[in-house]
Design a protein around this motif. Structure first.
Motif, PDB file in Angstrom:
ATOM      1  N   GLU A   1      -5.612   3.613  -1.192  1.00 42.83           N
ATOM      2  CA  GLU A   1      -5.707   2.186  -1.540  1.00 42.83           C
ATOM      3  C   GLU A   1      -6.219   1.367  -0.356  1.00 42.83           C
ATOM      4  O   GLU A   1      -6.830   0.320  -0.520  1.00 42.83           O
ATOM      5  CB  GLU A   1      -4.329   1.656  -1.932  1.00 42.83           C
TER       6      GLU A   1
ATOM      7  N   VAL B   1       0.829  -1.200   0.000  1.00 48.40           N
ATOM      8  CA  VAL B   1       0.000   0.000   0.000  1.00 48.40           C
ATOM      9  C   VAL B   1       0.875   1.266   0.000  1.00 48.40           C
ATOM     10  O   VAL B   1       1.828   1.376   0.776  1.00 48.40           O
ATOM     11  CB  VAL B   1      -0.932  -0.003   1.231  1.00 48.40           C
TER      12      VAL B   1
ATOM     13  N   ARG C   1     -12.556  -1.331  -1.011  1.00 47.16           N
ATOM     14  CA  ARG C   1     -11.142  -1.280  -0.598  1.00 47.16           C
ATOM     15  C   ARG C   1     -10.935  -2.110   0.670  1.00 47.16           C
ATOM     16  O   ARG C   1     -11.848  -2.278   1.480  1.00 47.16           O
ATOM     17  CB  ARG C   1     -10.728   0.168  -0.290  1.00 47.16           C
TER      18      ARG C   1
END
Length: 505
Positions: free
Chosen positions: A122, A51, A153
């Motif tokens: 993200e 991430v 997500r």
């Protein structure tokens, strides 16, 4: 492994008291917040290493403060951080304000929450609502939770998924569905049962240097069952053991037209090590039993009068699978209650307790209701049971005595020593006959001399772990109750090494 050595679970008020005592003992509140945020950040980097951007949604209290500090840590490591605020920074006070200022000083921007706000990260970090929530989520918090859940997500929840009740596991209108949750200081009972099983995701506990076990006056609200419990109660058998040493269990069930449930219970009982298993069932089911499982001693019973001395010759009785609520089942249950033997009562045995034997209360039985049966036993609705499963389990034991197993996601066992929670099991268990298999397992453990409360905890644990093992090998869909017995047999022989196995050949 005794209850005292199992992982403890606490209610939210107890964890707040642990937090208060830590502060009184010299750990500053903001230092605890920094520890929590650092632990969450470390988990985030380990669990989501790829991430590069986060959206951190911060509420108004200390849970939001944890989010602010985490945002600062992430920015310092070069991640892009979007910080969304339910409450303006100027309205924050105490440690939450210190945390928000820390994030601002680290260069993290701050945007007010608004419906339709784009979530840019993200990974989403839920720091909206903490363990103090006890009413339905409303307004901006509900909007933000809905946005998180519809984002698609991954989500890391801080301390508890926002919208869950920390004591009951109930969803308070709307709750975050997290990919992972990191909880602090004391593990919370509500993270392990009921709706929580759909919202917590992977659960990680961090004590933050607070020794809850050292506070002797704070008795845990429950304990978490662990696999090590199996070996502590089921060591390898003596080489000289014979079937008389391993107990005689009698399954009473299978009214005319309902033979399968009783046979499932009998087979599970035999596979879990009962020395002798008898089955009292309607005569038309005897041939099927002998064909499928000839080791079970099947007796055709046209009514209670045909039982004779059979219940008194057994060490433990399992009554309920396929029992029905007609005259056959009523008579059989009455005979079981009069036999003076430890009991496992399930299914229509529970329903008949309500309608025909409502004054009965015993200390030597295990009752195994699902939420609907629990509601009938308590005279309330299934929704009320699910709204506070721990309270319902304790109320059932208070009303009916013995040990109560409240089945469902995060099965609860209420006994003389309090509550235990099973963290295992899977949705593949949502199929017919699973409760019958559990009843047979419980009967087998009692017949082998495992004490009542320990047998209930151990049986629930083995049942759930067997289902997990079966699902690992072949998936959840299509998992049948009849699949569990063979997997459970593997689990109840955990200490048998090569030398022991060789000695049996």
């Amino acid at each position: 492994m005794s209850g005292e050595t199992l992982p403890p679970l606490y209610r939210a008020e107890q964890v707040r008291e642990l937090d208060r005592r830590a502060i009184v003992g010299g750990i500053a509140g903001f230092a605890l917040m920094q520890r929590a945020s650092a632990a969450a950040w470390q988990l985030l980097r380990h669990r989501f290493p790829e991430v590069c951007s986060l959206t951190v949604l911060c509420g108004a209290g200390n849970n939001g403060g944890d989010g602010h500090v985490l945002a600062a840590l992430a920015a310092a490591e070069g991640l892009r951080v979007q910080r969304l605020l339910i409450k303006d920074i100027d309205e924050l006070t105490g440690d939450a304000r210190l945390a928000a200022d820390m994030a601002t000083a680290a260069g993290v921007g701050a945007e007010p929450w608004a419906p339709g706000r784009v979530l840019e990260g993200e990974l989403l970090v839920d720091a909206l609502l903490g363990t103090g929530l006890d009413g339905e989520v409303r307004g901006a918090f509900r909007e933000a939770i809905a946005a998180i859940n519809s984002s698609g997500r991954p989500v890391l929840a801080i301390d508890i998924p926002s919208g869950l009740h920390a004591d009951t596991g109930a969803m308070l209108g709307e709750a975050v569905r997290a990919t992972a949750t990191v909880t602090f200081i004391g593990d919370k009972l509500g993270l392990h049962t009921g709706a929580a099983r759909d919202h917590v995701g992977e659960l990680h506990f961090r004590a933050l240097g607070v020794d809850a076990a050292g506070e002797a006056d704070l008795v845990p609200a429950a304990y978490l069952l662990e696999e090590g419990l199996i070996g502590s109660w089921l060591p390898p058998r003596k080489r000289t053991a014979h079937k008389g040493d391993c107990g005689h269990a009698l399954i009473l069930g299978g009214a005319p037209g309902f033979g399968g449930a009783a046979l499932l219970a009998a087979e599970a009982c035999a596979r879990l090590g009962a020395g002798k298993v008898s089955l009292a069932t309607a005569p038309e089911h005897v041939v099927a039993c002998l064909t499928r499982r000839p080791e079970v001693m099947a007796h055709g019973v046209r009514g209670a009068a045909d039982l004779g001395e059979l219940p008194r010759r057994a060490d433990v009785l399992v009554v309920g699978p396929g029992l029905g609520q007609g005259s056959w089942g009523q008579g059989v249950l009455q005979a079981a209650l009069a036999a003076g033997r430890p009991l496992v009562v399930d299914a229509d045995g529970l329903n008949l307790l309500v309608t025909r034997f409502s004054s009965t209360r015993r200390g030597d039985w295990i009752l195994t209701p699902h939420p609907g049966e629990a509601a009938r036993l308590l005279g309330c609705s299934a929704a009320e049971v699910e709204a506070d499963r721990p309270a319902a389990a304790l109320a059932l034991r208070e009303r009916w005595g013995g040990v109560v197993v409240l089945k469902g996601a995060g099965t609860l066992v209420a006994g003389p020593s309090g509550l235990a929670v099973c963290p295992f099991g899977n949705p593949g268990m949502a199929s017919g006959g699973m409760g019958d298999a559990l009843s047979g397992i419980l009967g087998a453990l009692l017949s082998q001399g495992v004490p009542l409360e320990a047998a209930a905890q151990l049986g629930v644990l083995v049942h759930a772990l067997a289902a997990d093992l079966a699902a690992t090998q072949a998936g959840e869909r299509g998992l049948l109750a009849g699949d569990l017995a063979s997997y459970a047999r593997i689990l109840v022989n955990p200490t048998m090494g090569a030398d022991d196995a060789a000695a049996t050949r």
